[in-house]
Design an enzyme around this catalytic site. Structure first.
Site, PDB file in Angstrom:
ATOM      1  N   SER A  83       0.796  -1.227   0.000  1.00  0.00           N
ATOM      2  CA  SER A  83       0.000   0.000   0.000  1.00  0.00           C
ATOM      3  C   SER A  83       0.832   1.283   0.000  1.00  0.00           C
ATOM      4  CB  SER A  83      -0.955  -0.001   1.197  1.00  0.00           C
ATOM      5  OG  SER A  83      -0.230  -0.090   2.416  1.00  0.00           O
ATOM      6  N   CYS A 181      -1.158  -3.849  10.877  1.00  0.00           N
ATOM      7  CA  CYS A 181      -0.139  -3.988   9.844  1.00  0.00           C
ATOM      8  C   CYS A 181       1.000  -4.863  10.375  1.00  0.00           C
ATOM      9  CB  CYS A 181       0.387  -2.617   9.434  1.00  0.00           C
ATOM     10  SG  CYS A 181       1.776  -2.699   8.277  1.00  0.00           S
ATOM     11  N   ASP A 188      -5.536  -1.420  11.560  1.00  0.00           N
ATOM     12  CA  ASP A 188      -6.317  -1.418  10.325  1.00  0.00           C
ATOM     13  C   ASP A 188      -7.769  -1.688  10.698  1.00  0.00           C
ATOM     14  OD1 ASP A 188      -4.046  -1.097   8.659  1.00  0.00           O
ATOM     15  OD2 ASP A 188      -3.648  -3.248   8.726  1.00  0.00           O
TER      16      ASP A 188
END
Length: 275
Positions: A83, A181, A188
């Site tokens: 990401s 993460c 998250d």
């Protein structure tokens, strides 16, 4: 083999001033799948749908343009896209000149496809914010919770029935999902939806299972595949779809979808209100 430990994730890096597709960092899906018993033959179809909110470039006269975009990465691609590398890559277009927006779209599609190892569809715009009309919220359940990890599939079970097993179709959702993460430890947050046809799944057990991810560290895509595998193995639905709509970070949110049948189980494409 590319792993997250070699990516820009968790490191302070300068924002690019020029277009640079080499910023994109692929991570092998095989590593996470091996841990949950998924081999070469996948038990699901689906995609990772990315929503991009911060996309800007220059037109032929040097005037900045802005847009939103949606990326569709097929789940059978050999690589997922890390990401932070995607965020940096998209920011590298900020001083790049394109005569037409379509040229930018094609460039992004080509670069993401090369990174993922499969054709990635790119379109401008975002799905609408919404929700399913027939969703059953698990958040309403009045339960005591003490287990926040690791993910515990023992909570998953079917509702005990007498005599003939009744088959139902349900869409169960919770906004209480949290994972972390695996590189930075950042939380998250997501809304998770499980749609299935089969013997009724115990709602309280499913909610407890979701919450047992709270201290778990795993990428978004891998969390959804773990949920899919656990529900499929423990509850044995005839059809199953699992989707997580993660909240935005760095101008991006990701929405992994895994389903037993793409034709029979299309979930409505929409953004969560928290996105």
């Amino acid at each position: 083999m590319n792993t997250s430990h070699y990516s820009v994730l968790g490191h302070t890096v300068p924002y690019p001033k020029v277009y640079d597709p080499s910023l994109l960092f692929p991570i092998s899906r095989a590593v996470g799948r091996t841990q949950i018993g998924i081999g070469v033959v996948l038990p699901f179809v689906g995609e990772d749908r990315w929503h991009a909110y911060e996309l800007s470039w220059l037109d032929a006269r040097g005037k900045p343009c802005v847009a939103t975009a949606t990326f569709h990465v097929p789940c059978d691609s050999p690589y997922l896209i890390e990401s932070k590398s995607l965020k940096l890559y998209l920011n590298s277009f900020s001083a790049e000149v394109f005569n037409r927006a379509e040229a930018l779209r094609l460039r992004i599609a080509a670069d993401l496809s090369a990174c993922a190892g499969a054709a990635v569809a790119v379109e401008f715009g975002l799905p609408p914010v919404g929700g399913g009309d027939k969703e059953i919220s698990l958040d309403r359940l009045n339960v005591d919770i003490e287990d926040y990890g690791p993910p515990n599939p023992d909570y998953l079970s079917n509702v005990a029935q007498n005599f003939v097993e009744e088959m139902v179709e349900e869409t169960l959702t919770s906004t209480l999902f949290k994972s972390n993460c695996p590189v930075t430890g950042q939380p998250d947050w997501a809304s998770v939806t499980v749609r299935y046809f089969g013997v009724p799944i115990d709602h309280e057990g499913l909610l407890r299972y979701f919450i047992s991810f709270r201290h778990h560290a795993e990428f978004h895509e891998q969390c959804v595949e773990r949920i899919f595998q656990d529900v499929l193995q423990r509850c044995a639905p005839q059809c199953l779809a699992v989707e997580a709509r993660y909240t935005r970070r760095g101008g991006l949110d990701i929405n992994p979808l895994r389903t037993t049948s793409e034709m029979a189980w299309p979930l409505s494409v929409f953004r969560d209100p928290r996105q």
